[in-house]
Design an enzyme around this catalytic site. Structure first.
Site, PDB file in Angstrom:
ATOM      1  CD  GLU A  96      -2.815  -1.083   2.593  1.00 50.96           C
ATOM      2  OE1 GLU A  96      -3.064  -0.361   3.140  1.00 50.96           O
ATOM      3  OE2 GLU A  96      -3.463  -2.234   2.362  1.00 50.96           O
ATOM      4  CE  LYS A 138       1.173 -11.799   0.047  1.00 51.58           C
ATOM      5  NZ  LYS A 138       1.795 -10.377   0.345  1.00 51.58           N
ATOM      6  CG  ASN A 181       3.932 -11.014   3.505  1.00 50.96           C
ATOM      7  OD1 ASN A 181       3.821 -10.134   2.541  1.00 50.96           O
ATOM      8  ND2 ASN A 181       2.630 -10.500   3.288  1.00 50.96           N
ATOM      9  CB  ALA A 199      15.224   0.996  14.160  1.00 52.97           C
ATOM     10  N   GLY A 215       3.171  -3.306  10.759  1.00 53.71           N
ATOM     11  CA  GLY A 215       1.628  -2.942  11.522  1.00 53.71           C
ATOM     12  C   GLY A 215       1.193  -3.322   9.828  1.00 53.71           C
ATOM     13  CB  CYS A 258      -0.445  -7.645   4.775  1.00 54.06           C
ATOM     14  SG  CYS A 258      -0.956  -7.503   3.646  1.00 54.06           S
ATOM     15  CE  LYS A 273      -4.650 -10.696   6.037  1.00 57.57           C
ATOM     16  NZ  LYS A 273      -4.421 -11.707   5.089  1.00 57.57           N
ATOM     17  CE  LYS A 314       2.914   0.695   3.071  1.00 57.75           C
ATOM     18  NZ  LYS A 314       3.388  -0.323   2.301  1.00 57.75           N
ATOM     19  NE  ARG A 331      -7.287  -3.833   5.740  1.00 57.67           N
ATOM     20  CZ  ARG A 331      -7.639  -4.120   5.049  1.00 57.67           C
ATOM     21  NH1 ARG A 331      -7.709  -5.304   4.711  1.00 57.67           N
ATOM     22  NH2 ARG A 331      -6.889  -3.649   3.800  1.00 57.67           N
TER      23      ARG A 331
HETATM   24  N1  LIG Z   1      -4.058  -4.675   0.996  1.00 60.67           N
HETATM   25  C1  LIG Z   1      -2.363  -5.300   1.093  1.00 60.67           C
HETATM   26  O1  LIG Z   1      -1.806  -4.669   1.191  1.00 60.67           O
HETATM   27  C2  LIG Z   1      -2.048  -6.694   0.694  1.00 60.67           C
HETATM   28  C3  LIG Z   1      -1.028  -6.774  -0.262  1.00 60.67           C
HETATM   29  C4  LIG Z   1      -0.935  -8.133  -1.213  1.00 60.67           C
HETATM   30  C5  LIG Z   1      -1.653  -9.468  -0.892  1.00 60.67           C
HETATM   31  N2  LIG Z   1      -3.406  -8.813   0.181  1.00 60.67           N
HETATM   32  C6  LIG Z   1      -4.172  -9.788   0.447  1.00 60.67           C
HETATM   33  O2  LIG Z   1      -5.753  -9.779  -0.664  1.00 60.67           O
HETATM   34  C7  LIG Z   1      -6.676 -10.065  -0.307  1.00 60.67           C
HETATM   35  C8  LIG Z   1      -7.514  -8.872  -0.490  1.00 60.67           C
HETATM   36  O3  LIG Z   1      -7.010  -7.920   0.723  1.00 60.67           O
HETATM   37  P1  LIG Z   1      -7.370  -6.343   0.295  1.00 60.67           P
HETATM   38  O4  LIG Z   1      -6.462  -5.357   1.835  1.00 60.67           O
HETATM   39  O5  LIG Z   1      -7.294  -5.379  -0.694  1.00 60.67           O
HETATM   40  O6  LIG Z   1      -8.482  -6.124   1.261  1.00 60.67           O
HETATM   41  P2  LIG Z   1      -9.785  -4.900   1.315  1.00 60.67           P
HETATM   42  O7  LIG Z   1     -10.849  -5.230   2.779  1.00 60.67           O
HETATM   43  O8  LIG Z   1      -9.003  -3.987   1.326  1.00 60.67           O
HETATM   44  O9  LIG Z   1     -10.951  -6.238   0.101  1.00 60.67           O
HETATM   45  C9  LIG Z   1     -11.642  -6.943   0.219  1.00 60.67           C
HETATM   46  C10 LIG Z   1     -12.928  -6.662  -0.897  1.00 60.67           C
HETATM   47  O10 LIG Z   1     -13.966  -7.627  -1.117  1.00 60.67           O
HETATM   48  C11 LIG Z   1     -15.144  -7.818  -0.620  1.00 60.67           C
HETATM   49  N3  LIG Z   1     -15.477  -9.193  -1.249  1.00 60.67           N
HETATM   50  C12 LIG Z   1     -16.019  -9.514   0.337  1.00 60.67           C
HETATM   51  N4  LIG Z   1     -16.664 -11.218   0.309  1.00 60.67           N
HETATM   52  C13 LIG Z   1     -17.174 -10.512  -0.931  1.00 60.67           C
HETATM   53  C14 LIG Z   1     -18.259 -11.174  -1.318  1.00 60.67           C
HETATM   54  N5  LIG Z   1     -18.310 -12.437  -1.474  1.00 60.67           N
HETATM   55  N6  LIG Z   1     -18.836 -11.031  -2.919  1.00 60.67           N
HETATM   56  C15 LIG Z   1     -17.590  -9.811  -3.510  1.00 60.67           C
HETATM   57  N7  LIG Z   1     -16.788  -8.612  -2.718  1.00 60.67           N
HETATM   58  C16 LIG Z   1     -16.604  -9.764  -1.502  1.00 60.67           C
HETATM   59  C17 LIG Z   1     -15.727  -6.536   0.428  1.00 60.67           C
HETATM   60  O11 LIG Z   1     -16.509  -5.586   0.511  1.00 60.67           O
HETATM   61  C18 LIG Z   1     -14.028  -5.549   0.426  1.00 60.67           C
HETATM   62  O12 LIG Z   1     -14.475  -4.500  -0.554  1.00 60.67           O
HETATM   63  C19 LIG Z   1      -5.773 -10.776   1.033  1.00 60.67           C
HETATM   64  O13 LIG Z   1      -6.093 -12.284   1.543  1.00 60.67           O
HETATM   65  C20 LIG Z   1      -4.850  -9.850   1.563  1.00 60.67           C
HETATM   66  O14 LIG Z   1      -4.310 -10.928   2.757  1.00 60.67           O
HETATM   67  C21 LIG Z   1      -3.390  -7.686   0.216  1.00 60.67           C
END
Ligand SMILES: NC(=O)c1ccc[n+]([C@@H]2O[C@H](COP(=O)([O-])OP(=O)(O)OC[C@H]3O[C@@H](n4cnc5c(N)ncnc54)[C@H](O)[C@@H]3O)[C@@H](O)[C@H]2O)c1
Length: 432
Positions: A155, A207, A211, A255, A260, A263, A266, A324, A331
């Protein structure tokens, strides 16, 4: 190609937008109607540098659309990306896969032609097998491939990370799916990203292991920084001196307040839990989780020390509260632990955050949001530089603060202690 993105959050929206910018037709779907309405009216629900321009451009050119109609979007597409959230189940510490399975059932219902189901959500190893099991029926035979394509974007740097990743990892044994994925990613591979095809299970584990390793680097330098503070060494010199060794590298060796975000906390927990299921003890990662959990207590003690144990009724300003810089994501932000701890000690908290007021703090009477840096700092006894937005990097604190003897605790080591001491400001960094 015709692409459907299931889950339009940080990962889904960035991936969908970037794929549309590369010339594909993309439908981004979400069950959150408000989010889709907002996107259809040109408003971006998250803060991510450069994303708004790219969404508007591709939306206008009709390559990118937003919908809540999941059935239709699946039917119209050849490649379905699963990008829904995979949070931790607080009771079991396991990954909650209910959203992944919900959308898998929707895909099963709408397999009207051969489709590649690409799991981009971060999931425990063997999840792809479970998705495949959901989809498998006699009539669906040969109509789909379930593959893993974990996402490594950060992000705040998401667009650049998506277009110029170090690697694209594809987990599949299907030659057909691999050929299509390779051509989808071709414009990105041409920019010198490594395309790495492996098994589906390996891709899932790559993955989590990545992380967990990055979280380990952060916790490692944070612990070393505790020793630096006791021995009069600057942790920045340690990071540099270590990082010059190419086997180590200098990234993720800064440092700070602890890791946080959505990702690392969790995913470290999830890999430990899935390992336990397979009777494997990941003791290093368990220690990293413990070390990071203890970080806020260490920082609180440091603050008490800096303030000579006098915190009651003192004004403590936080510059930045997200986990950050360059994101609005709260989160697992370290501020969510540190601020309640300071409130318990009787402090008044004032904060300024470039992405605006945060609902997470609205339940606290003694936490006040200010719309700019100067009003947040005016009456401050202690300024905590919580994250590293550019606008925090060249401040004239003597002009900003009206109080005598104010102090600064720089959790990101943005300033030079030498220069700060010349201005008579009582300045403290992390590990120095
Ligand atoms: N945020 C990051 O920096 C990042 C980076 C790499 C990987 N990931 C991974 O990617 C995945 C998504 O993360 P994110 O940060 O984008 O999450 P997020 O919470 O921002 O987005 C998830 C979206 O999915 C939607 N959703 C949930 N259930 C649904 C359904 N049944 N039908 C349609 N939409 C649905 C939610 O409404 C939400 O908008 C996670 O597994 C996370 O670990 C995140």
């Amino acid at each position: 190609m015709k692409i459907c993105i299931l889950g339009t959050g940080y990962v889904g929206l960035v991936s969908g937008t970037c794929f549309s910018d590369l010339g594909n037709n993309v439908i981004c779907v979400d069950r959150d109607q408000k989010k889709i309405e907002s996107l259809n009216s040109g408003k971006i629900p998250i803060y991510e540098p450069g994303l708004e321009e790219l969404v508007i451009k591709n939306f206008k050119q009709k390559r990118l659309s937003f919908s809540t109609d999941i059935d239709l979007a699946i039917k119209k597409s050849n490649i379905i990306f699963i990008c829904v959230g995979t949070p931790t189940n607080k009771k079991s510490n396991a990954t909650d896969l209910k959203y992944v399975f919900q959308v898998s059932k929707k895909i099963k219902k709408n397999l009207n032609s051969y489709k590649i189901i690409v799991n981009k959500s971060t999931v425990p190893v063997t999840t792809g097998d479970k998705i495949e099991k959901i989809l498998k029926t006699k009539s669906n035979k040969g109509k789909f491939d379930v593959i893993s394509n974990p996402e490594f974007l950060r992000e705040g740097e998401a667009i650049r990370d998506f277009i110029y990743p170090d690697r694209v990892v594809i987990g599949t044994n299907s030659l057909r799916a691999n050929r299509i994925m390779k051509s989808l990613y071709l414009p990105i591979i041409k920019k010198k990203s490594r395309y790495f095809k492996t098994s589906r299970r390996a891709a899932e584990l790559i993955k989590y292991a990545s992380n967990a390793f990055l979280a380990t680097k952060i916790s490692f330098i944070n612990e070393v920084s505790n020793l630096c503070e006791k021995t009069g060494v600057d942790v920045k010199d340690i990071s540099l001196g270590m990082g010059l060794d190419q086997r180590i590298g200098d990234r993720f060796l800064r440092a700070g307040p602890g890791y946080g975000g959505s990702c690392f906390p969790k995913d470290t927990q999830a890999i430990v839990t899935i390992a336990k299921k397979f009777k494997t003890n990941l003791s290093i990662i368990k220690t990293v989780i413990k070390s990071n959990n203890e970080r806020s207590k260490i920082l609180l003690n440091r603050i008490l020390n800096i303030m000579n144990n006098k915190i009651k009724n003192k004004n403590i300003t936080f510059l930045g509260v997200t986990f950050k810089a360059n994101t609005d994501d709260m989160r697992e932000s370290p501020s969510l632990k540190l601020i309640p701890m300071l409130l318990k000690k009787g402090a008044n908290i004032i904060y300024y955050e470039p992405t605006g007021k945060k609902s997470e703090f609205s339940k606290y009477k003694k936490v006040k949001y200010q719309e700019n840096i100067s009003s947040a700092c005016k009456k401050s006894d202690l300024i905590i530089l919580h994250n590293e937005w550019n606008e925090f990097k060249q401040l004239n604190f003597n002009k900003l603060v009206n109080k005598a003897n104010f102090k600064i605790f720089d959790l990101r080591n943005l300033y030079s202690p030498k220069k700060m001491n010349k201005t008579n400001i009582k300045y403290f960094g992390v590990g120095r």
